[in-house]
Design a protein around this motif. Sequence first.
Motif, mmCIF file in Angstrom:
data_model
loop_
_atom_site.group_PDB
_atom_site.id
_atom_site.type_symbol
_atom_site.label_atom_id
_atom_site.label_comp_id
_atom_site.label_asym_id
_atom_site.label_seq_id
_atom_site.Cartn_x
_atom_site.Cartn_y
_atom_site.Cartn_z
ATOM 1 N N UNK A 1 -15.692 -37.979 12.945
ATOM 2 C CA UNK A 1 -16.255 -37.708 12.186
ATOM 3 C C UNK A 1 -17.754 -36.303 12.394
ATOM 4 N N UNK B 1 -18.334 -33.301 10.073
ATOM 5 C CA UNK B 1 -19.193 -33.624 9.937
ATOM 6 C C UNK B 1 -19.762 -31.716 10.131
ATOM 7 N N UNK C 1 -38.997 -36.564 -0.911
ATOM 8 C CA UNK C 1 -38.105 -37.316 0.409
ATOM 9 C C UNK C 1 -38.226 -38.668 -0.064
ATOM 10 N N UNK D 1 -29.927 -39.558 -1.610
ATOM 11 C CA UNK D 1 -30.557 -39.176 0.151
ATOM 12 C C UNK D 1 -29.690 -38.949 0.819
ATOM 13 N N UNK D 2 -28.724 -39.809 1.025
ATOM 14 C CA UNK D 2 -27.726 -39.560 2.301
ATOM 15 C C UNK D 2 -27.082 -38.641 1.593
ATOM 16 N N UNK E 1 -28.076 -34.995 1.983
ATOM 17 C CA UNK E 1 -27.885 -34.622 3.414
ATOM 18 C C UNK E 1 -27.089 -34.525 3.945
ATOM 19 N N UNK F 1 -27.104 -37.591 15.326
ATOM 20 C CA UNK F 1 -27.274 -38.146 14.267
ATOM 21 C C UNK F 1 -26.306 -38.635 14.253
ATOM 22 N N UNK G 1 -33.826 -30.607 11.586
ATOM 23 C CA UNK G 1 -34.673 -31.949 11.159
ATOM 24 C C UNK G 1 -35.466 -31.229 9.431
ATOM 25 N N UNK H 1 -38.161 -40.062 7.464
ATOM 26 C CA UNK H 1 -37.305 -40.616 6.540
ATOM 27 C C UNK H 1 -36.097 -39.317 6.794
ATOM 28 N N UNK H 2 -36.290 -38.590 7.677
ATOM 29 C CA UNK H 2 -34.563 -37.553 7.589
ATOM 30 C C UNK H 2 -34.178 -38.165 9.011
ATOM 31 N N UNK H 3 -34.675 -39.182 9.517
ATOM 32 C CA UNK H 3 -33.773 -39.472 10.961
ATOM 33 C C UNK H 3 -33.309 -40.102 10.457
ATOM 34 N N UNK I 1 -32.229 -41.038 7.505
ATOM 35 C CA UNK I 1 -31.061 -40.966 6.098
ATOM 36 C C UNK I 1 -30.057 -40.525 7.618
ATOM 37 N N UNK I 2 -30.220 -39.861 8.162
ATOM 38 C CA UNK I 2 -29.527 -38.752 8.957
ATOM 39 C C UNK I 2 -28.620 -39.899 9.645
ATOM 40 N N UNK I 3 -29.150 -41.209 10.072
ATOM 41 C CA UNK I 3 -28.255 -41.945 10.958
ATOM 42 C C UNK I 3 -27.698 -42.531 9.910
ATOM 43 N N UNK I 4 -28.028 -42.838 8.730
ATOM 44 C CA UNK I 4 -26.617 -43.676 7.738
ATOM 45 C C UNK I 4 -25.783 -42.946 6.571
ATOM 46 N N UNK I 5 -25.475 -41.035 7.616
ATOM 47 C CA UNK I 5 -24.810 -40.521 6.748
ATOM 48 C C UNK I 5 -23.638 -41.004 6.846
ATOM 49 N N UNK I 6 -22.930 -41.194 5.539
ATOM 50 C CA UNK I 6 -21.486 -41.889 5.384
ATOM 51 C C UNK I 6 -20.464 -41.027 6.426
ATOM 52 N N UNK I 7 -19.874 -41.926 7.191
ATOM 53 C CA UNK I 7 -19.234 -41.767 7.988
ATOM 54 C C UNK I 7 -17.470 -41.866 7.512
#
Lengths: 185, 168
Positions: free
Chosen positions: A34, A38, A115, A123-124, A127, A146, A174, B42-44, B46-52
Amino acid sequence: MDVTEELQVIDAVLKGDVDRYEALVNRYQKPIINFIFRMVGNYEDATELAQDVFIKSYVSLAGFNRQYRFSTWLFRIATNRTIDFLRKRKVAVVSMEGDYEDYTPQYKSNGSSPLETLEDGRLKTLLGDAIQQLPSEYREVIVLYHVTEISYEEIAEITDLPLGTVKNRIFRARKMLKKILEGEI
Amino acid sequence: MKECKGLKDYLTDAMEGQEKRHFEAHLATCKGCALAVKEDRAITEALCDVPKVNAPAHFVITVMREVAARRRSRLAWGVYGAAVLLVAALVGVLLGGNVTVVAGQATVLVRSLADFGTSLYTVVHNISAVLFGALPMGRMAPGFAGGAFLALCFVFYKTAFAISSDRR
Ligand SMILES: [Zn+2]
């Protein structure tokens, strides 16, 4: 598997019980893939590079410094290998930049933060793609922190950067991501 | 917009205790900081939930196969090394006597090789003595010993070859 168990496995591997190495590959395959995914933005390249990382780690295991954790050692190899790969691929990355029209966010200008108005799933995805646009030294720390959920302290050890610089880069990364998402870049 | 002092520390967990409470009080009054914190959160999140992604199905097997191959080639080199040492020892035995006796110019290396060779020679002689019955240390002994050495080298070579080309 805790740190002590990892050290036991490493000792066994160094004594010739190579099959024990499998436990370490099993444990770290996902975070390593991962992280690299990324960083390079391509699954095939990521799995191939991750393989290199685990093999390099095995071949040079005798040089493993016990004062670090195995994950630190492994991510050190992974960051070096990835940065090296990106350097060689730089030209291709620049030519990809044309594909990012999609990043102009679709938000209503009702005065609130753009946002907030992006739906969660979108968003994800955005991002994930926006991370690809960060300069690699920022991408590296933001992904380590992260995506692979490594502590500030360990990132400092992995990257050989002072703790303050790591935090600074994560904070700035960020902010850059926010700007990319708002279409300001 | 210029950001207030402390915002970065607050958002990178570099603030605690009194300092943190102070900054939180400031957040209640400063719209700029409040918005910055909100957006950063909000960014933080979303970042933690970025698809793996998952590892490919055969990832571990592929890595372990390659690791095993590396180990075999390393072992094989070790055996090759031992074989080379044996041959060198044999040469030492054959030359050692002549060089020291005839020329008296044997180097330290040749001498030590000769010593090593002599002891190996004795071992091999003993083995061949067992194998071929009580063999006198006569003119034929070096021939048998040499043959035994070559056989030993051949066994080493075959082992090395078998290890390096082994497929599981
Ligand atoms: Zn403020």
